[in-house]
Scaffold this active site. Structure first.
Site, PDB file in Angstrom:
ATOM      1  N   ILE A  40       0.820  -1.213   0.000  1.00 39.56           N
ATOM      2  CA  ILE A  40       0.000   0.000   0.000  1.00 39.56           C
ATOM      3  C   ILE A  40       0.858   1.269   0.000  1.00 39.56           C
ATOM      4  O   ILE A  40       0.399   2.336  -0.409  1.00 39.56           O
ATOM      5  CB  ILE A  40      -0.953  -0.015   1.223  1.00 39.56           C
ATOM      6  CG1 ILE A  40      -2.171   0.851   0.983  1.00 39.56           C
ATOM      7  CG2 ILE A  40      -0.242   0.376   2.507  1.00 39.56           C
ATOM      8  CD1 ILE A  40      -3.289   0.634   1.995  1.00 39.56           C
ATOM      9  N   ASN A  97      11.196  -8.622   7.272  1.00 37.24           N
ATOM     10  CA  ASN A  97      11.390  -8.059   8.602  1.00 37.24           C
ATOM     11  C   ASN A  97      10.783  -9.029   9.615  1.00 37.24           C
ATOM     12  O   ASN A  97       9.649  -9.491   9.443  1.00 37.24           O
ATOM     13  CB  ASN A  97      10.709  -6.696   8.708  1.00 37.24           C
ATOM     14  CG  ASN A  97      11.356  -5.668   7.812  1.00 37.24           C
ATOM     15  OD1 ASN A  97      12.563  -5.654   7.655  1.00 37.24           O
ATOM     16  ND2 ASN A  97      10.549  -4.807   7.207  1.00 37.24           N
ATOM     17  N   GLU A 105       6.114  -4.892  11.257  1.00 37.66           N
ATOM     18  CA  GLU A 105       4.952  -4.134  11.735  1.00 37.66           C
ATOM     19  C   GLU A 105       3.642  -4.902  11.601  1.00 37.66           C
ATOM     20  O   GLU A 105       2.701  -4.634  12.341  1.00 37.66           O
ATOM     21  CB  GLU A 105       4.859  -2.801  10.989  1.00 37.66           C
ATOM     22  CG  GLU A 105       6.014  -1.882  11.383  1.00 37.66           C
ATOM     23  CD  GLU A 105       5.981  -0.556  10.672  1.00 37.66           C
ATOM     24  OE1 GLU A 105       5.254  -0.418   9.677  1.00 37.66           O
ATOM     25  OE2 GLU A 105       6.716   0.342  11.121  1.00 37.66           O
ATOM     26  N   VAL A 106       3.558  -5.803  10.642  1.00 35.98           N
ATOM     27  CA  VAL A 106       2.336  -6.599  10.486  1.00 35.98           C
ATOM     28  C   VAL A 106       2.667  -8.040  10.895  1.00 35.98           C
ATOM     29  O   VAL A 106       3.607  -8.649  10.357  1.00 35.98           O
ATOM     30  CB  VAL A 106       1.808  -6.553   9.036  1.00 35.98           C
ATOM     31  CG1 VAL A 106       0.559  -7.426   8.903  1.00 35.98           C
ATOM     32  CG2 VAL A 106       1.491  -5.112   8.630  1.00 35.98           C
ATOM     33  N   HIS A 110       5.432 -11.933   5.866  1.00 39.41           N
ATOM     34  CA  HIS A 110       5.422 -11.381   4.508  1.00 39.41           C
ATOM     35  C   HIS A 110       6.844 -11.173   4.038  1.00 39.41           C
ATOM     36  O   HIS A 110       7.708 -10.760   4.806  1.00 39.41           O
ATOM     37  CB  HIS A 110       4.637 -10.063   4.430  1.00 39.41           C
ATOM     38  CG  HIS A 110       4.985  -9.078   5.501  1.00 39.41           C
ATOM     39  ND1 HIS A 110       4.582  -9.209   6.801  1.00 39.41           N
ATOM     40  CD2 HIS A 110       5.714  -7.933   5.460  1.00 39.41           C
ATOM     41  CE1 HIS A 110       5.025  -8.196   7.517  1.00 39.41           C
ATOM     42  NE2 HIS A 110       5.732  -7.410   6.725  1.00 39.41           N
ATOM     43  N   HIS A 112       8.881  -8.944   1.315  1.00 44.89           N
ATOM     44  CA  HIS A 112       8.819  -7.807   0.394  1.00 44.89           C
ATOM     45  C   HIS A 112       9.657  -8.153  -0.833  1.00 44.89           C
ATOM     46  O   HIS A 112      10.801  -8.606  -0.704  1.00 44.89           O
ATOM     47  CB  HIS A 112       9.442  -6.558   1.022  1.00 44.89           C
ATOM     48  CG  HIS A 112       8.771  -6.043   2.253  1.00 44.89           C
ATOM     49  ND1 HIS A 112       7.959  -4.936   2.250  1.00 44.89           N
ATOM     50  CD2 HIS A 112       8.815  -6.464   3.548  1.00 44.89           C
ATOM     51  CE1 HIS A 112       7.540  -4.686   3.487  1.00 44.89           C
ATOM     52  NE2 HIS A 112       8.045  -5.597   4.297  1.00 44.89           N
TER      53      HIS A 112
END
Ligand code: DGP
Length: 125
Positions: A40, A97, A105-106, A110, A112
């Protein structure tokens, strides 16, 4: 605020909501065990997130608990996204991360996929 990747999985996290169809995303690739969509807040011309469909907090969690088919699907999905987006044509960067110090952060694993431009040094000193 970075999350603690040793915490139990929270089914209310944003990516779990995307997987359930409660929030929209710009899909790049769907496979049996993985989903890829545009970030996003892109930090490069190509910035795609690849996530497993299963409830895994982090790389740590996934690598320890996921089945071999899930892991194979996920690794192949990351590679397929790099090829589909043409990130692989000129080189790209993968980043996962993980946990507080890793800046995650989430709280759903995930990776990237960054590409489409020179990406500079790996980390700022
Ligand atoms: P990380 O810091 O590694 O946990 O990265 C989280 C990434 O998730 C960050 O680059 C922004 C992205 N992101 C956060 N919320 C949403 C969302 O609702 N949709 C999409 N597509 N990306 C999101």
């Amino acid at each position: 605020m970075p999350i603690d990747s040793s915490l139990p999985y929270d089914a209310a996290n944003i990516f779990a909501r995307i997987l359930r169809g409660e929030l929209p995303c710009k899909t790049v690739l769907e496979t049996e065990h993985s989903l890829a969509f545009h970030d996003i807040n892109p930090l490069a011309p190509i910035h795609v997130l690849v996530i497993p469909r299963g409830a895994y907090v982090s790389w740590d969690d996934f690598s320890a608990k996921a089945s071999d088919p899930e892991i194979a699907d996920f690794v192949r999905a990351v590679g397929e996204v790099a090829r589909m987006t043409r990130a692989s044509a000129q080189g790209y960067r993968l980043l996962a991360n993980t946990g507080k110090r890793g800046g995650q952060e989430v709280a759903h694993l995930h990776v990237h996929v960054f590409g489409g431009a020179p990406l500079g040094p790996m980390l700022a000193k």
